[in-house]
Design a protein around this motif. Sequence first.
Motif, PDB file in Angstrom:
ATOM      1  N   ARG A 196     -53.735  93.424 -12.311  1.00  0.00           N
ATOM      2  CA  ARG A 196     -54.454  92.810 -13.435  1.00  0.00           C
ATOM      3  C   ARG A 196     -54.020  91.380 -13.680  1.00  0.00           C
ATOM      4  O   ARG A 196     -54.734  90.611 -14.337  1.00  0.00           O
ATOM      5  CB  ARG A 196     -54.252  93.637 -14.706  1.00  0.00           C
ATOM      6  CG  ARG A 196     -54.839  95.037 -14.653  1.00  0.00           C
ATOM      7  CD  ARG A 196     -54.558  95.784 -15.945  1.00  0.00           C
ATOM      8  NE  ARG A 196     -55.204  95.132 -17.094  1.00  0.00           N
ATOM      9  CZ  ARG A 196     -54.989  95.475 -18.356  1.00  0.00           C
ATOM     10  NH1 ARG A 196     -54.128  96.461 -18.648  1.00  0.00           N
ATOM     11  NH2 ARG A 196     -55.606  94.846 -19.341  1.00  0.00           N
ATOM     12  N   ILE A 197     -52.837  91.005 -13.216  1.00  0.00           N
ATOM     13  CA  ILE A 197     -52.300  89.669 -13.477  1.00  0.00           C
ATOM     14  C   ILE A 197     -52.848  88.690 -12.447  1.00  0.00           C
ATOM     15  O   ILE A 197     -52.839  88.954 -11.245  1.00  0.00           O
ATOM     16  CB  ILE A 197     -50.759  89.699 -13.416  1.00  0.00           C
ATOM     17  CG1 ILE A 197     -50.206  90.605 -14.518  1.00  0.00           C
ATOM     18  CG2 ILE A 197     -50.189  88.284 -13.572  1.00  0.00           C
ATOM     19  CD1 ILE A 197     -48.711  90.853 -14.409  1.00  0.00           C
ATOM     20  N   ARG A 198     -53.322  87.539 -12.907  1.00  0.00           N
ATOM     21  CA  ARG A 198     -53.891  86.530 -12.007  1.00  0.00           C
ATOM     22  C   ARG A 198     -52.777  85.639 -11.458  1.00  0.00           C
ATOM     23  O   ARG A 198     -52.429  84.611 -12.040  1.00  0.00           O
ATOM     24  CB  ARG A 198     -54.947  85.702 -12.741  1.00  0.00           C
ATOM     25  CG  ARG A 198     -56.236  86.490 -12.966  1.00  0.00           C
ATOM     26  CD  ARG A 198     -57.296  85.666 -13.690  1.00  0.00           C
ATOM     27  NE  ARG A 198     -57.617  84.411 -13.016  1.00  0.00           N
ATOM     28  CZ  ARG A 198     -58.395  84.309 -11.949  1.00  0.00           C
ATOM     29  NH1 ARG A 198     -58.934  85.396 -11.410  1.00  0.00           N
ATOM     30  NH2 ARG A 198     -58.655  83.136 -11.407  1.00  0.00           N
ATOM     31  N   ALA A 199     -52.200  86.091 -10.364  1.00  0.00           N
ATOM     32  CA  ALA A 199     -51.129  85.357  -9.708  1.00  0.00           C
ATOM     33  C   ALA A 199     -51.193  85.623  -8.217  1.00  0.00           C
ATOM     34  O   ALA A 199     -51.624  86.693  -7.783  1.00  0.00           O
ATOM     35  CB  ALA A 199     -49.762  85.778 -10.261  1.00  0.00           C
ATOM     36  N   GLY A 200     -50.753  84.647  -7.429  1.00  0.00           N
ATOM     37  CA  GLY A 200     -50.835  84.772  -5.982  1.00  0.00           C
ATOM     38  C   GLY A 200     -49.870  85.780  -5.401  1.00  0.00           C
ATOM     39  O   GLY A 200     -50.127  86.353  -4.349  1.00  0.00           O
ATOM     40  N   GLN A 201     -48.728  85.986  -6.057  1.00  0.00           N
ATOM     41  CA  GLN A 201     -47.755  86.983  -5.635  1.00  0.00           C
ATOM     42  C   GLN A 201     -47.241  87.721  -6.860  1.00  0.00           C
ATOM     43  O   GLN A 201     -47.002  87.101  -7.902  1.00  0.00           O
ATOM     44  CB  GLN A 201     -46.549  86.349  -4.931  1.00  0.00           C
ATOM     45  CG  GLN A 201     -46.807  85.882  -3.518  1.00  0.00           C
ATOM     46  CD  GLN A 201     -45.502  85.602  -2.777  1.00  0.00           C
ATOM     47  OE1 GLN A 201     -44.454  85.417  -3.372  1.00  0.00           O
ATOM     48  NE2 GLN A 201     -45.575  85.568  -1.449  1.00  0.00           N
ATOM     49  N   VAL A 202     -47.060  89.023  -6.761  1.00  0.00           N
ATOM     50  CA  VAL A 202     -46.452  89.794  -7.844  1.00  0.00           C
ATOM     51  C   VAL A 202     -45.353  90.670  -7.241  1.00  0.00           C
ATOM     52  O   VAL A 202     -45.602  91.471  -6.342  1.00  0.00           O
ATOM     53  CB  VAL A 202     -47.475  90.669  -8.588  1.00  0.00           C
ATOM     54  CG1 VAL A 202     -46.804  91.368  -9.773  1.00  0.00           C
ATOM     55  CG2 VAL A 202     -48.656  89.831  -9.072  1.00  0.00           C
TER      56      VAL A 202
END
Length: 474
Positions: free
Chosen positions: A423-429
């Motif tokens: 759900r988080i808009r990030a390139g890496q989690v």
Amino acid sequence: MKGLYIDGAWVAPHGTDALDVLDPTTEQAIGAIRLGDAEDVDRAVRAAARAFPRWSRTPERERLGYVREIGRLVAAHADELTELIVADLGMPRAMAREAQVGAPAEIFMMAAELAEGLSVPSHPPGAAANTLVVREPAGVVGAITPWNFPLQEIAAKTAPALAVGCTVVVKPSEVVPLAALRLAELIDAAGLPAGVFNLVPGTGPVAGAALAAHPLIDLLSFTGSTATGSRVAEPAGRNVTKTALEMGGKSPCVLLDDASLEPAVRDTVTNAFFNSGQTCDALTRLLVPRTRLPEVEKLAVAAAEANTVGDPRDEDTTLGPLVSGRQLDRVRRYIDRGVAEGARLITGHRALPARGFFAGPAVFTEVPAGAAVASEEIFGPVLCVQAYDDEDEAVELADATPYGLSAAVWSADRERASRVARRIRAGQVHINGAGFDLGAPFGGFKHSGHGREGGRYGLEEFTQPKALLGGAET
């Protein structure tokens, strides 16, 4: 005093500008470099353009042999390169050897391995039976690299570019140039044909701007701040130059209500303060359930205060100096601003060495929504703790900045953590403390940029697909 590496030789720059290189631990000059200008950039780009046709047609085995040899030379000179990083950047020695030198050597080796067979035509799904697609080198690559990872970022751009058949012009950071210059000597020792790799130290407004605007650049790969990335993208856009921009971050770490707090907080603090916080994907926002905020605050203070600030050459040091007096002033201004905006500073007032650009680890809590310390990239050892009431609010807080480079999620339930991570808009989690992976795609959403580095995705960034319609027998 070093010159420029252009067309297979060390040459004098067009102008006379020079710059002292300071050791951030002692604030003393440890060297000097000569700065290139727009004419020097033009010489380097034209050399790369002349070298491209032959290099792009060099047999794959021969080309990748050069790339592997560069990786071997970097590994063989690890001790020397580590000392240059320690003196130039101020990163503690043990960390510098692994992250700043070991990783670049691995990147060159990995690029050579992944590039094997990349140029073999393939049949794309959905295309006609007689259609083939080949990946060809993008052309002349302009690479503008930052000071916080001076070798790794050159490797992340140069290794895949060379492996697929591109030629390269690098504008390294003028703030931390010594390891980059030594790398150029090692690349020269690897025996690459003249013009395939070129290095032009210089300032961003002069050499960087000239590289971004040069009409013979086919792909511009930039790593740095969002503000600078936006500026270099404008002239590149006027030339319709393909760009890959890896820019700023304000990365969140979300602790879900079932997470084990002690390892999660310790890992987040370590990540946030790595390289003295001078890392674009640092987890500088710790988002925690409101009911567990007091416990998290105690753990964060303890983890922050466990750091030893001092000379990066001492074995016990975990936080060296910031890179420059300018960066130290920036961090101090943000800390003062955080207090003025109403955030509560719960640690950050320790005694520091009298000389050197040192900043003690700082932790804020009760940070108001929209405060600069929680939404803007500081690039120093500053962590913000923020509370949330439910999972939806946690995701909303995680995305409440212009950036989307990296993030982390902790939960006792890995499937739940993965669901929140998506759900988080990030390139890496990072999930439950998973570490950095050189083979995974690295890059951002939103103002963190576009394009990817690392592994197969980073390799393909330096290619263009070509369709051969009717190229296969049916």
